[in-house]
Design an enzyme around this catalytic site. Structure first.
Site, PDB file in Angstrom:
ATOM      1  N   GLY A 275      41.239  22.464  54.509  1.00  0.00           N
ATOM      2  CA  GLY A 275      40.895  21.252  53.687  1.00  0.00           C
ATOM      3  C   GLY A 275      42.255  20.532  53.734  1.00  0.00           C
ATOM      4  O   GLY A 275      42.239  19.344  54.420  1.00  0.00           O
ATOM      5  N   ARG A 312      48.948  17.392  40.648  1.00  0.00           N
ATOM      6  CA  ARG A 312      49.404  18.524  41.240  1.00  0.00           C
ATOM      7  C   ARG A 312      51.006  18.593  40.823  1.00  0.00           C
ATOM      8  O   ARG A 312      51.084  19.777  40.501  1.00  0.00           O
ATOM      9  CB  ARG A 312      49.464  18.126  42.665  1.00  0.00           C
ATOM     10  CG  ARG A 312      48.077  18.293  43.413  1.00  0.00           C
ATOM     11  CD  ARG A 312      48.126  18.075  44.925  1.00  0.00           C
ATOM     12  NE  ARG A 312      48.447  19.450  45.219  1.00  0.00           N
ATOM     13  CZ  ARG A 312      49.720  20.077  45.814  1.00  0.00           C
ATOM     14  NH1 ARG A 312      50.530  19.013  45.942  1.00  0.00           N
ATOM     15  NH2 ARG A 312      49.850  21.124  46.050  1.00  0.00           N
ATOM     16  N   CYS A 342      49.658  10.721  27.181  1.00  0.00           N
ATOM     17  CA  CYS A 342      50.450  11.179  26.161  1.00  0.00           C
ATOM     18  C   CYS A 342      50.919  12.631  26.165  1.00  0.00           C
ATOM     19  O   CYS A 342      50.393  13.432  25.248  1.00  0.00           O
ATOM     20  CB  CYS A 342      49.844  11.084  24.663  1.00  0.00           C
ATOM     21  SG  CYS A 342      49.602   8.976  24.586  1.00  0.00           S
TER      22      CYS A 342
END
Ligand code: LLP
Length: 414
Positions: A275, A312, A342
């Site tokens: 991937g 990530r 936030c």
């Protein structure tokens, strides 16, 4: 050479200036290079020339239809983990006959959908799943092609959230249980034993765990053969890492040479499920600086992309390169690159030495894999658009969402 490079003082994707993409499509925006996407697939495929094999792109890394379309045209197979991903493969013109279906929680409906579509193989991850699949196949009057995903109990030495081949992980069947499960499957009239599958983790930068797990399964495959269960393929999964910062990824020729040593001359076809290695380096997230908040303790550059666009860093503390699209001379300082969401965990990068002004464009690099694919609408933020660059052409491959679309499925009270 990367398709993302500076030319005349400005970062380009192939022949297109990133500022031109921002001007036309706005930010935040994912930008992919067709040359990088194709080049990575071809390089992976070519590394195994002479060995019977099939590259099944692990589309969870990036499932945009344009990318699937591109890979389908190259002859790629696909590793899927849901009925939704199968629908995408078909919508993109992919061949269901080259699809392997991984994942620990396939539902009856997904099994039926995949059986009807005629996929290459189910990677079965538990005995319960085998029984269920046999039932579903019986009901449909079909025979389900199966591999067992075997857990080789090997440490891939990667982030704990993406290590999958350890004994204590939820994935695959225990190594010692495999022979019994294969015998059970071989007796069932509703399943056909096709192969064996492993996948030990992701962002792996060391060859040793691959060698260890591949040798371990070869031994098992030989024992099964001696038992009268001959396999048509061995699926070695994905997991090859890329360079985000200073990692030293395993060179493809080394990986291939190691596997040639083990598999050359064997009757089984090899399957791969890469991937990240195919798409990770082929994308950047283009974002614009909204505000600068210099401070005594920390200085913040607030940009228009956030953790909902690229999760990530927040999730794994992952490091992505951040480069100015038009570098400024002088005036550098350390910045925290943060988004408008936030949460204090909403950061894209920390402690980056950059010269910045509001309105500047930044490119967050190595953002082709597990980036847009893991994005969300948190804070009711419309997701980024996606643009594919091919030489000097840019093509919108996913338009930006509209705000009303985000709540179109919801109802007010009667
Ligand atoms: N095959 C199976 C069964 C998988 O579970 C995965 C990834 C792959 C293949 C492809 O692995 P790759 O070649 O991309 O390493 N979200 C995380 C990565 C999760 C990987 C999940 N499984 C990240 O952003 O680092």
């Amino acid at each position: 050479m990367s398709a993302f490079a500076y030319r005349d003082g400005e970062l380009h994707a192939e022949g297109v200036a990133l500022s031109a993409i921002a001007a036309r499509f706005g930010t935040p925006c994912y930008v992919y290079s067709r040359a990088e996407l194709e080049g990575a697939w071809r390089a992976f495929d070519a590394a195994f020339e002479g060995l019977p094999h099939l590259v099944c792109y692990a589309m969870k890394a990036n499932s945009n239809l344009a990318i699937l379309d591109l890979y389908a045209r190259l002859g790629s197979g696909f590793d899927i983990v849901s009925g939704g991903e199968l629908a995408r493969v078909i919508a993109a013109g992919g061949d269901p006959g080259k699809v392997v279906f991984s994942g620990v929680g396939k539902t009856d409906a997904e099994m039926a959908q995949a059986l009807e579509a005629g996929i290459l193989c189910f990677n079965v991850e538990s005995e319960g799943e085998l029984d269920r699949l046999a039932d579903v196949a019986a009901r449909l009057g079909r025979r389900a092609p199966v591999s067992f995903r075997v857990n080789p109990d090997v440490d891939p030495k990667t982030h704990p959230y993406i290590a999958t081949g350890l004994k204590e992980s939820k994935f695959g069947v225990a190594f010692d249980d495999a022979p019994r499960l294969y015998r059970k499957a071989a007796r069932s009239p509703h399943v056909a034993v096709h192969g064996l599958d492993i996948h030990i983790g992701s962002q792996i930068t060391d060859l040793a765990p691959y060698r260890e797990s591949a040798s371990k399964v070869l031994d098992l495959v030989d024992r099964l053969r001696a038992d009268g269960i001959a396999l048509a393929h061995i699926d070695l999964g994905g997991g090859l890492g890329i360079r985000y910062r200073d990692e030293a990824p395993v060179p493809l020729p080394e990986y291939a040479a190691m596997l040639r040593g083990l598999f050359a001359g064997r009757p089984e076809r090899l399957l791969f499920e890469p991937g990240r290695r195919l798409v990770g380096g082929a994308g950047v997230l283009l974002t614009r600086v909204l505000y600068l908040k210099p401070g005594a303790a920390k200085s913040f550059a607030i940009v228009d992309a956030a953790m909902n666009d690229l999760m990530r860093p927040a999730l794994y503390d992952a490091w992505h390169p951040v480069d100015p699209v038009r570098p400024r001379a002088g005036g550098e300082r350390l910045w925290e690159i943060v988004g408008p969401v936030c949460e204090s965990g909403d950061f894209l990068a920390r402690d980056r030495r950059l010269a910045l002004a509001p309105g500047d464009l930044l490119a967050v690099g190595a953002a082709g894999a597990y980036a847009m694919a893991m994005s969300s609408n948190y804070n009711t933020r419309t997701r980024a658009c996606e643009v594919l660059v091919d030489d000097s052409r840019m093509q919108l491959v996913r338009r930006r969402e509209r705000c009303e679309e985000l709540f179109a499925l919801e109802n007010r009270l009667p």
